[in-house]
Motif scaffolding. Structure first.
Motif, mmCIF file in Angstrom:
data_model
loop_
_atom_site.group_PDB
_atom_site.id
_atom_site.type_symbol
_atom_site.label_atom_id
_atom_site.label_comp_id
_atom_site.label_asym_id
_atom_site.label_seq_id
_atom_site.Cartn_x
_atom_site.Cartn_y
_atom_site.Cartn_z
ATOM 1 N N VAL A 12 0.838 -1.200 0.000
ATOM 2 C CA VAL A 12 0.000 0.000 0.000
ATOM 3 C C VAL A 12 0.875 1.253 0.000
ATOM 4 N N GLN A 13 1.966 1.222 0.715
ATOM 5 C CA GLN A 13 2.860 2.379 0.782
ATOM 6 C C GLN A 13 3.615 2.625 -0.525
ATOM 7 N N ALA A 14 3.948 1.547 -1.228
ATOM 8 C CA ALA A 14 4.884 1.629 -2.352
ATOM 9 C C ALA A 14 4.536 2.659 -3.418
ATOM 10 N N PRO A 15 3.285 2.711 -3.933
ATOM 11 C CA PRO A 15 3.025 3.682 -5.000
ATOM 12 C C PRO A 15 3.165 5.126 -4.540
ATOM 13 N N PHE A 16 2.905 5.399 -3.272
ATOM 14 C CA PHE A 16 3.029 6.756 -2.746
ATOM 15 C C PHE A 16 4.502 7.118 -2.546
ATOM 16 N N GLN A 17 5.295 6.157 -2.105
ATOM 17 C CA GLN A 17 6.735 6.399 -1.995
ATOM 18 C C GLN A 17 7.336 6.682 -3.371
ATOM 19 N N LYS A 18 6.943 5.885 -4.352
ATOM 20 C CA LYS A 18 7.461 6.054 -5.708
ATOM 21 C C LYS A 18 7.089 7.416 -6.276
ATOM 22 N N SER A 37 -1.442 -0.520 -6.833
ATOM 23 C CA SER A 37 -0.829 -1.626 -6.107
ATOM 24 C C SER A 37 -1.374 -2.934 -6.657
ATOM 25 N N GLU A 38 -0.660 -4.002 -6.388
ATOM 26 C CA GLU A 38 -1.192 -5.331 -6.646
ATOM 27 C C GLU A 38 -1.435 -6.020 -5.310
ATOM 28 N N MET A 39 -2.632 -6.558 -5.149
ATOM 29 C CA MET A 39 -2.971 -7.317 -3.949
ATOM 30 C C MET A 39 -3.448 -8.698 -4.381
ATOM 31 N N VAL A 40 -3.226 -9.660 -3.525
ATOM 32 C CA VAL A 40 -3.567 -11.034 -3.895
ATOM 33 C C VAL A 40 -4.604 -11.616 -2.949
ATOM 34 N N TRP A 41 -5.545 -12.334 -3.510
ATOM 35 C CA TRP A 41 -6.495 -13.136 -2.736
ATOM 36 C C TRP A 41 -7.115 -14.167 -3.677
ATOM 37 N N PRO A 42 -7.668 -15.240 -3.133
ATOM 38 C CA PRO A 42 -8.348 -16.221 -3.988
ATOM 39 C C PRO A 42 -9.728 -15.714 -4.392
ATOM 40 N N ASP A 43 -10.044 -15.804 -5.670
ATOM 41 C CA ASP A 43 -11.381 -15.450 -6.136
ATOM 42 C C ASP A 43 -12.398 -16.492 -5.684
ATOM 43 N N ARG A 44 -13.644 -16.121 -5.781
ATOM 44 C CA ARG A 44 -14.745 -16.984 -5.363
ATOM 45 C C ARG A 44 -14.604 -18.398 -5.942
ATOM 46 N N ASN A 45 -14.728 -19.368 -5.062
ATOM 47 C CA ASN A 45 -14.677 -20.793 -5.419
ATOM 48 C C ASN A 45 -13.306 -21.241 -5.932
ATOM 49 N N GLU A 46 -12.264 -20.449 -5.640
ATOM 50 C CA GLU A 46 -10.912 -20.830 -6.021
ATOM 51 C C GLU A 46 -10.057 -20.985 -4.764
ATOM 52 N N THR A 47 -8.974 -21.715 -4.890
ATOM 53 C CA THR A 47 -8.085 -21.937 -3.750
ATOM 54 C C THR A 47 -6.734 -21.260 -3.926
ATOM 55 N N VAL A 48 -6.406 -20.888 -5.153
ATOM 56 C CA VAL A 48 -5.116 -20.269 -5.444
ATOM 57 C C VAL A 48 -5.263 -18.746 -5.468
ATOM 58 N N GLU A 49 -4.387 -18.037 -4.761
ATOM 59 C CA GLU A 49 -4.404 -16.572 -4.760
ATOM 60 C C GLU A 49 -3.893 -16.045 -6.100
ATOM 61 N N TYR A 59 -5.862 3.858 -6.805
ATOM 62 C CA TYR A 59 -6.127 4.722 -5.656
ATOM 63 C C TYR A 59 -6.941 5.960 -6.036
ATOM 64 N N TRP A 60 -7.734 6.372 -5.067
ATOM 65 C CA TRP A 60 -8.503 7.615 -5.121
ATOM 66 C C TRP A 60 -8.009 8.494 -3.989
ATOM 67 N N ILE A 61 -7.783 9.778 -4.283
ATOM 68 C CA ILE A 61 -7.174 10.663 -3.295
ATOM 69 C C ILE A 61 -7.998 11.941 -3.114
ATOM 70 N N LYS A 62 -7.842 12.531 -1.925
ATOM 71 C CA LYS A 62 -8.517 13.797 -1.622
ATOM 72 C C LYS A 62 -7.627 14.618 -0.708
ATOM 73 N N LYS A 63 -7.425 15.873 -1.063
ATOM 74 C CA LYS A 63 -6.672 16.791 -0.210
ATOM 75 C C LYS A 63 -7.571 17.199 0.964
ATOM 76 N N ALA A 116 -9.395 0.782 -4.941
ATOM 77 C CA ALA A 116 -10.507 -0.052 -5.404
ATOM 78 C C ALA A 116 -9.996 -1.017 -6.459
ATOM 79 N N VAL A 117 -10.541 -2.224 -6.444
ATOM 80 C CA VAL A 117 -10.111 -3.247 -7.386
ATOM 81 C C VAL A 117 -10.607 -2.923 -8.793
ATOM 82 N N GLN A 118 -9.807 -3.292 -9.779
ATOM 83 C CA GLN A 118 -10.165 -3.081 -11.172
ATOM 84 C C GLN A 118 -10.543 -4.422 -11.801
ATOM 85 N N ARG A 119 -11.756 -4.521 -12.295
ATOM 86 C CA ARG A 119 -12.221 -5.715 -12.995
ATOM 87 C C ARG A 119 -12.607 -5.323 -14.417
ATOM 88 N N PRO A 120 -12.380 -6.203 -15.391
ATOM 89 C CA PRO A 120 -12.751 -5.868 -16.773
ATOM 90 C C PRO A 120 -14.253 -5.706 -16.939
#
Length: 207
Positions: A88-94, A178-190, A197-201, A144-148
């Motif tokens: 989560v920190q990485a894109p802001f540091q970059k 960022s890239e985050m990993v988790w298993p999708d519905r009915n799957e076992t592999v992440e 990101y969405w930002i607000k001053k 927020a996650v990006q889905r096609p």
């Protein structure tokens, strides 16, 4: 189906280590809500408790939870960006941001029966007020996650929350990802998912 009785709802604010007192409630709520599109999250209590420990270890982490009776029906979290995980920190540091001035908003999860009652706005109000308290944080953000568009599990009546977030003053910044990993519905592999990101001053009043 009748609308929920708002007078039956109770509201709870917790910080830091107090998160551990509601791990089970919050984990169960996250698993239930994120199972649906677009997250399609095949959750587990073990994964959840490991994830929530990040918040429990942060003194300034914040939870606003809504209960209907003994059931947590909605919750939202926030944490100083320096206390978040490296992905989560990485894109802001970059991008050259001072992490000490950024407050990161985690999930906003609400059971379907309680949506459309103003709690989404309440969640933003609570988190932004908490972030402003110290006078240190000049920006708030979330991702927020990006889905096609043609994802096979995308419901025909699905409406993204972009317009709501824009009305709250947030702007999508596609350069922050960022890239985050988790298993999708009915799957076992992440598998890796792209998060944008969405930002607000934030206006900070100096003491």
């Amino acid at each position: 189906m009748s609308s929920p009785d708002l007078s039956s709802l109770t509201y709870h604010r917790l910080e830091g280590a107090a998160f551990r007192t509601v791990f089970d409630d919050l984990a169960a709520l996250r698993i239930a809500v994120f199972y649906d599109f677009p997250y399609l999250y095949e959750g587990s209590m073990a994964y959840e408790k490991n994830y929530l420990e990040t918040y429990a270890r942060s003194e300034r982490a914040f939870l606003f939870a809504v209960y209907d009776g003994n059931r947590m029906i909605g919750a939202t979290t926030a944490i100083p960006l320096p206390d978040e995980t490296p992905e989560v920190q990485a894109p802001f540091q970059k991008a050259g941001y001072d992490l000490n001035t950024v407050f990161y908003f985690g999930e906003s999860v609400l059971l379907p029966a309680y949506r459309g009652l103003g709690l989404g706005n309440r969640f933003f109000d609570e988190r932004e007020a908490h972030a402003r308290k110290s006078g240190q944080y000049t920006m708030t953000c979330f991702c927020a996650v990006q889905r096609p568009e043609d994802h096979p599990l995308r419901p025909a009546d699905y409406r993204p929350l972009d317009e709501f977030w824009q009305k709250r003053g947030y702007q999508r910044d596609s350069s922050l990802q960022s890239e985050m990993v988790w298993p999708d519905r009915n799957e076992t592999v992440e598998t890796a998912k792209t998060m944008i990101y969405w930002i607000k001053k934030q206006v900070v009043k100096k003491a």
